[in-house]
Design a protein around this motif. Structure first.
Motif, PDB file in Angstrom:
ATOM      1  N   VAL A   1       5.092 -24.300   6.334  1.00 34.51           N
ATOM      2  CA  VAL A   1       3.889 -25.129   6.393  1.00 34.51           C
ATOM      3  C   VAL A   1       4.170 -26.559   5.955  1.00 34.51           C
ATOM      4  CG1 VAL A   1       2.460 -23.119   5.893  1.00 34.51           C
ATOM      5  CG2 VAL A   1       3.158 -24.606   4.030  1.00 34.51           C
ATOM      6  N   SER A   2       3.298 -27.452   6.396  1.00 34.71           N
ATOM      7  CA  SER A   2       3.341 -28.862   5.998  1.00 34.71           C
ATOM      8  C   SER A   2       2.049 -29.179   5.257  1.00 34.71           C
ATOM      9  CB  SER A   2       3.475 -29.771   7.223  1.00 34.71           C
ATOM     10  OG  SER A   2       4.665 -29.481   7.929  1.00 34.71           O
ATOM     11  N   PRO A   3       2.107 -29.336   3.927  1.00 35.15           N
ATOM     12  CA  PRO A   3       0.882 -29.584   3.160  1.00 35.15           C
ATOM     13  C   PRO A   3       0.071 -30.774   3.652  1.00 35.15           C
ATOM     14  CG  PRO A   3       2.695 -29.059   1.687  1.00 35.15           C
ATOM     15  CD  PRO A   3       3.289 -29.187   3.062  1.00 35.15           C
ATOM     16  N   SER A   4       0.755 -31.828   4.130  1.00 35.46           N
ATOM     17  CA  SER A   4       0.021 -33.003   4.609  1.00 35.46           C
ATOM     18  C   SER A   4      -0.847 -32.663   5.813  1.00 35.46           C
ATOM     19  CB  SER A   4       1.001 -34.121   4.971  1.00 35.46           C
ATOM     20  OG  SER A   4       1.906 -33.687   5.982  1.00 35.46           O
ATOM     21  N   ALA A   5      -0.326 -31.801   6.696  1.00 37.41           N
ATOM     22  CA  ALA A   5      -1.114 -31.389   7.860  1.00 37.41           C
ATOM     23  C   ALA A   5      -2.301 -30.526   7.440  1.00 37.41           C
ATOM     24  CB  ALA A   5      -0.228 -30.628   8.848  1.00 37.41           C
ATOM     25  N   MET A   6      -2.122 -29.763   6.358  1.00 37.74           N
ATOM     26  CA  MET A   6      -3.213 -28.920   5.865  1.00 37.74           C
ATOM     27  C   MET A   6      -4.379 -29.771   5.366  1.00 37.74           C
ATOM     28  SD  MET A   6      -2.139 -25.785   6.191  1.00 37.74           S
ATOM     29  CE  MET A   6      -0.558 -25.159   6.729  1.00 37.74           C
ATOM     30  N   LEU A   7      -4.068 -30.886   4.731  1.00 38.72           N
ATOM     31  CA  LEU A   7      -5.116 -31.731   4.168  1.00 38.72           C
ATOM     32  C   LEU A   7      -6.050 -32.270   5.246  1.00 38.72           C
ATOM     33  CD1 LEU A   7      -3.088 -33.722   1.477  1.00 38.72           C
ATOM     34  CD2 LEU A   7      -4.679 -31.822   1.106  1.00 38.72           C
ATOM     35  N   GLU A   8      -5.532 -32.486   6.442  1.00 39.67           N
ATOM     36  CA  GLU A   8      -6.337 -33.056   7.523  1.00 39.67           C
ATOM     37  C   GLU A   8      -7.466 -32.114   7.956  1.00 39.67           C
ATOM     38  OE1 GLU A   8      -3.679 -34.012  10.658  1.00 39.67           O
ATOM     39  OE2 GLU A   8      -2.455 -35.403   9.473  1.00 39.67           O
ATOM     40  N   VAL A   9      -7.251 -30.798   7.802  1.00 37.34           N
ATOM     41  CA  VAL A   9      -8.280 -29.833   8.236  1.00 37.34           C
ATOM     42  C   VAL A   9      -8.803 -29.029   7.049  1.00 37.34           C
ATOM     43  CG1 VAL A   9      -7.379 -29.639  10.580  1.00 37.34           C
ATOM     44  CG2 VAL A   9      -6.494 -28.129   8.784  1.00 37.34           C
ATOM     45  N   ALA A  10      -8.575 -29.519   5.838  1.00 37.17           N
ATOM     46  CA  ALA A  10      -8.899 -28.740   4.642  1.00 37.17           C
ATOM     47  C   ALA A  10     -10.386 -28.405   4.559  1.00 37.17           C
ATOM     48  CB  ALA A  10      -8.453 -29.498   3.388  1.00 37.17           C
ATOM     49  N   VAL A  11     -11.248 -29.397   4.787  1.00 39.86           N
ATOM     50  CA  VAL A  11     -12.688 -29.174   4.614  1.00 39.86           C
ATOM     51  C   VAL A  11     -13.233 -28.151   5.611  1.00 39.86           C
ATOM     52  CG1 VAL A  11     -14.969 -30.239   4.670  1.00 39.86           C
ATOM     53  CG2 VAL A  11     -13.058 -31.428   3.550  1.00 39.86           C
ATOM     54  N   PRO A  12     -13.029 -28.334   6.942  1.00 39.83           N
ATOM     55  CA  PRO A  12     -13.534 -27.301   7.862  1.00 39.83           C
ATOM     56  C   PRO A  12     -12.857 -25.949   7.670  1.00 39.83           C
ATOM     57  CG  PRO A  12     -12.197 -28.918   9.030  1.00 39.83           C
ATOM     58  CD  PRO A  12     -12.436 -29.467   7.671  1.00 39.83           C
ATOM     59  N   ALA A  13     -11.576 -25.946   7.310  1.00 41.09           N
ATOM     60  CA  ALA A  13     -10.874 -24.673   7.091  1.00 41.09           C
ATOM     61  C   ALA A  13     -11.466 -23.933   5.897  1.00 41.09           C
ATOM     62  CB  ALA A  13      -9.388 -24.915   6.884  1.00 41.09           C
ATOM     63  N   LEU A  14     -11.795 -24.658   4.831  1.00 39.15           N
ATOM     64  CA  LEU A  14     -12.429 -24.032   3.671  1.00 39.15           C
ATOM     65  C   LEU A  14     -13.803 -23.483   4.037  1.00 39.15           C
ATOM     66  CD1 LEU A  14     -11.469 -26.533   0.818  1.00 39.15           C
ATOM     67  CD2 LEU A  14     -10.628 -24.194   1.126  1.00 39.15           C
ATOM     68  N   ALA A  15     -14.511 -24.198   4.908  1.00 39.05           N
ATOM     69  CA  ALA A  15     -15.821 -23.715   5.360  1.00 39.05           C
ATOM     70  C   ALA A  15     -15.673 -22.404   6.134  1.00 39.05           C
ATOM     71  CB  ALA A  15     -16.496 -24.773   6.224  1.00 39.05           C
ATOM     72  N   VAL A  16     -14.637 -22.332   6.990  1.00 40.07           N
ATOM     73  CA  VAL A  16     -14.374 -21.082   7.728  1.00 40.07           C
ATOM     74  C   VAL A  16     -14.043 -19.954   6.754  1.00 40.07           C
ATOM     75  CG1 VAL A  16     -12.813 -19.956   9.358  1.00 40.07           C
ATOM     76  CG2 VAL A  16     -13.625 -22.268   9.824  1.00 40.07           C
ATOM     77  N   ALA A  17     -13.221 -20.249   5.745  1.00 43.34           N
ATOM     78  CA  ALA A  17     -12.838 -19.230   4.767  1.00 43.34           C
ATOM     79  C   ALA A  17     -14.050 -18.720   3.998  1.00 43.34           C
ATOM     80  CB  ALA A  17     -11.798 -19.803   3.805  1.00 43.34           C
ATOM     81  N   VAL A  18     -14.912 -19.646   3.552  1.00 45.47           N
ATOM     82  CA  VAL A  18     -16.108 -19.248   2.802  1.00 45.47           C
ATOM     83  C   VAL A  18     -17.035 -18.414   3.677  1.00 45.47           C
ATOM     84  CG1 VAL A  18     -18.200 -20.117   1.680  1.00 45.47           C
ATOM     85  CG2 VAL A  18     -15.991 -21.185   1.201  1.00 45.47           C
ATOM     86  N   PHE A  19     -17.204 -18.808   4.939  1.00 45.47           N
ATOM     87  CA  PHE A  19     -18.052 -18.042   5.865  1.00 45.47           C
ATOM     88  C   PHE A  19     -17.474 -16.643   6.064  1.00 45.47           C
ATOM     89  CE2 PHE A  19     -19.307 -16.531  10.045  1.00 45.47           C
ATOM     90  CZ  PHE A  19     -20.675 -16.768  10.047  1.00 45.47           C
ATOM     91  N   LEU A  20     -16.166 -16.554   6.217  1.00 44.64           N
ATOM     92  CA  LEU A  20     -15.528 -15.244   6.410  1.00 44.64           C
ATOM     93  C   LEU A  20     -15.720 -14.357   5.190  1.00 44.64           C
ATOM     94  CD1 LEU A  20     -13.615 -13.438   8.145  1.00 44.64           C
ATOM     95  CD2 LEU A  20     -11.709 -14.534   6.963  1.00 44.64           C
ATOM     96  N   ILE A  21     -15.547 -14.929   3.991  1.00 39.74           N
ATOM     97  CA  ILE A  21     -15.627 -14.146   2.754  1.00 39.74           C
ATOM     98  C   ILE A  21     -17.060 -13.743   2.426  1.00 39.74           C
ATOM     99  CG2 ILE A  21     -15.291 -14.259   0.258  1.00 39.74           C
ATOM    100  CD1 ILE A  21     -12.869 -16.089   0.800  1.00 39.74           C
TER     101      ILE A  21
END
Length: 576
Positions: A290-310
């Protein structure tokens, strides 16, 4: 030569660092698997290690092998008796549960990330299944002893839902790669093929390996290697035949773990080490990738997907799938919370990268963040969740060490080692006074580093180490004699099971006379055990409780599926 040595240094160094870092897990409350991921990320190109690693094909091949070995170990540790209480709930969660989670999470992701609905479903399928490696390691690593109905459902679901997630992911990847925009009903036939061939190959392969191991005379260290190589062979051949190799190797492990097998305990010790090696290697590779810098670009929507899934998709799937089965509200809530994501979603996220899909990198980054949040939030809170949901029970006493004694294959004699503490009532008792199971012997006693040859007059002392020869079926009775009890106050036997322990066969009318409450005529001849069987649709479990006539009644002990002891708490409570 220099390149080879450098590679060895890197691999051995990362492995050693990961193992040493595992000692921090319990102190910091961080799941082990998350630590392995973090070590890989720190060693990666954007971390202090600066290792450039982007070989997706290598991760795919080695990761598939690692997952296969992890599932083999999980299958070997799944008890056949769990099928009585968990087969249909776990299979329902592993099939329809994955579909519901994938559909809800996928549609939400498609809306949030502005993806085509098929791409959204692909992301939902990638993160739709719980991960066997995460569930097995976290439940065991946290030392949680859950109600059998709950633990068996979680373990069997996580081990058997990978084929559904893999099938959905591969089908959607192929559809998107071919430019399709709608489903074809041919995928139903493919689903039957994957599960049918996988199940049959796993059953046949497991029986063949059992037959071979029990008829071969080998060096002790070769049996685990024979089993692992044979199971991987079943995994590969099943994939070639068009079935689910992951399902096949889990079923193979299930057969191996529940058949009489030469040197089974020694094999399990070795297999445990191989499973840990596979988990560490897999999560290190994924962390490096993984590339942490690339993760930061989609962090907010990805966290929203994770919270919705959980908080939405997983609970809805659990509520729908477990509606026909006898689970309490708190048990359903806990099963919903233990929707742990691990290596499988990240592995599945590699499939779009290999296929070269347009949104492949986005899907991979989102899936990785979902896994990180799941391990951090759900994994770290498992002990608290188990306590709040009241699904944890006092741990089953276990020996310090046990190993097979392969005198003959047909026997199941083992050597079990115990150390006595202040909580053992037998301290100060002569051996002849102990009521031990038949055909069980104390072979040796170690006291202050000295070996004693015990006789009937030998009196046990504090800190004595006992070497007991007996059969595996007598382990519960031996552990009640010699094992220590839980040090956690809320799992103290008396506090958990009640003030008095009653025989499960006691007639309710006799108990009613003692505690002065009235009974309907149709219940007068029932036993306490039969009352619980009726209350829990034929499948009561240790820790199940009812409030009846203002008293709390708890299942305290079971043997061969039947209630032996009932705990009674005298504190009066309001009727439910």
């Amino acid at each position: 030569m220099d390149v080879m040595n450098t590679l060895f240094v890197i691999c051995a160094g990362l492995l050693s660092i990961s193992i040493l870092a595992s000692s921090m897990s319990s102190r910091l409350g961080i799941p082990l698997l998350l630590l392995f991921l973090v070590v890989g990320m720190l060693a990666g190109e954007e971390g202090p290690g600066g290792i450039a690693f982007d070989n997706v094909d290598t991760v795919y091949v080695l990761g598939s092998l690692a997952l296969a070995i992890i599932l083999l170990d999980g299958g070997m540790r799944t008890r056949a008796e769990n099928f009585k209480v968990a087969l249909w709930p776990s299979l329902t969660l592993a099939s329809f549960g994955v579909l519901i989670s994938a559909l809800l999470a996928g549609l939400f992701a498609a809306w949030l990330l502005d993806l085509h609905w098929l791409e959204g479903l692909l992301l939902g399928s990638i993160v739709g299944s719980t991960d066997a490696a995460a569930v097995f390691s976290l439940l065991q690593g946290k030392g949680l002893n859950l109600k059998r109905r709950v633990s068996a459902t979680l373990e069997m679901e996580s081990a058997s839902n990978d084929p559904m997630a893999i099938f959905l992911t591969i089908t959607l990847v192929e559809m998107l790669a071919d430019g399709q925009t709608a489903f074809s009903w041919s995928f139903l036939g493919l689903l039957v093929q994957q599960f049918g061939i996988g199940g049959l190959c796993g059953l046949g392969g497991g029986l063949a390996i059992v037959w071979l191991v029990n008829r071969m005379t080998l060096e002790g260290g070769l049996y685990p290697l024979l089993i692992t190589s044979g199971a991987v062979l079943v995994f590969a051949l099943t994939n070639i035949l068009g079935g689910s190799g992951f399902l096949a190797i889990f079923v193979t492990g299930l057969v191996l773990g529940n058949k009489r097998l030469r040197s089974l305990q020694n094999i399990l010790h070795m297999q445990d080490g191989m499973a840990w090696l596979s988990q560490i290697g897999l999560f290190l590779m994924l962390g490096l990738l993984v590339s942490p810098s690339a993760m930061l670009e989609v962090a907010v929507p990805a966290l929203a997907v994770a919270v919705f899934l959980i908080l939405v998709a997983r609970p809805v799937a659990v509520l729908v799938c477990l509606a026909p089965f006898r689970f309490s509200t708190m048990e359903r809530l806990f099963i919903s919370w233990v929707g742990l994501r691990g290596a499988v979603p990240v592995m599945l996220a590699i499939f779009p990268l290999v296929a070269g899909l347009e949104q492949a990198q986005l899907l991979f980054n989102v899936a990785f963040i979902v896994v990180l949040l799941s391990l951090l939030l759900q994994g770290a809170s498992l002990p608290l969740a188990a306590r709040l949901c009241k699904v944890e029970i006092p741990p089953t006493p276990e020996p310090l060490y046990r190993t097979s004694l392969d005198v003959i294959v047909e026997s199941d004699y083992e050597l079990m080692v115990y150390q006595l503490s202040q909580t053992n009532w037998c301290v100060g008792t002569q051996l002849r006074s102990l009521k031990m199971p038949p055909d069980t012997r104390i072979a040796a006693v170690f006291r202050q580093r000295k070996l004693l040859h015990p006789s009937g007059s030998t009196r046990l002392e504090l800190n004595d180490v006992l070497c007991v020869v007996g059969r595996g079926r007598d382990l519960p009775a031996l552990s009640r004699l010699f094992s220590t009890t839980s040090t956690r106050q809320h799992l103290n036997n008396r506090q958990f099971f009640g003030d008095f322990i009653l025989d499960g066969g006691a007639r309710i009318r006799d108990v009613a006379q003692v505690y002065n409450f009235e009974l309907p005529e149709d219940m007068a001849e029932m036993s306490l055990a039969e009352l619980f069987v009726r209350q829990f649709d034929g499948f009561p479990d240790i820790g199940d409780s009812i409030v009846w006539h203002g008293l709390t009644w708890v299942v305290a002990e079971m043997e061969d599926g039947w209630i032996q002891k009932i705990g009674l708490k005298l504190t009066r409570q309001a009727e439910n």
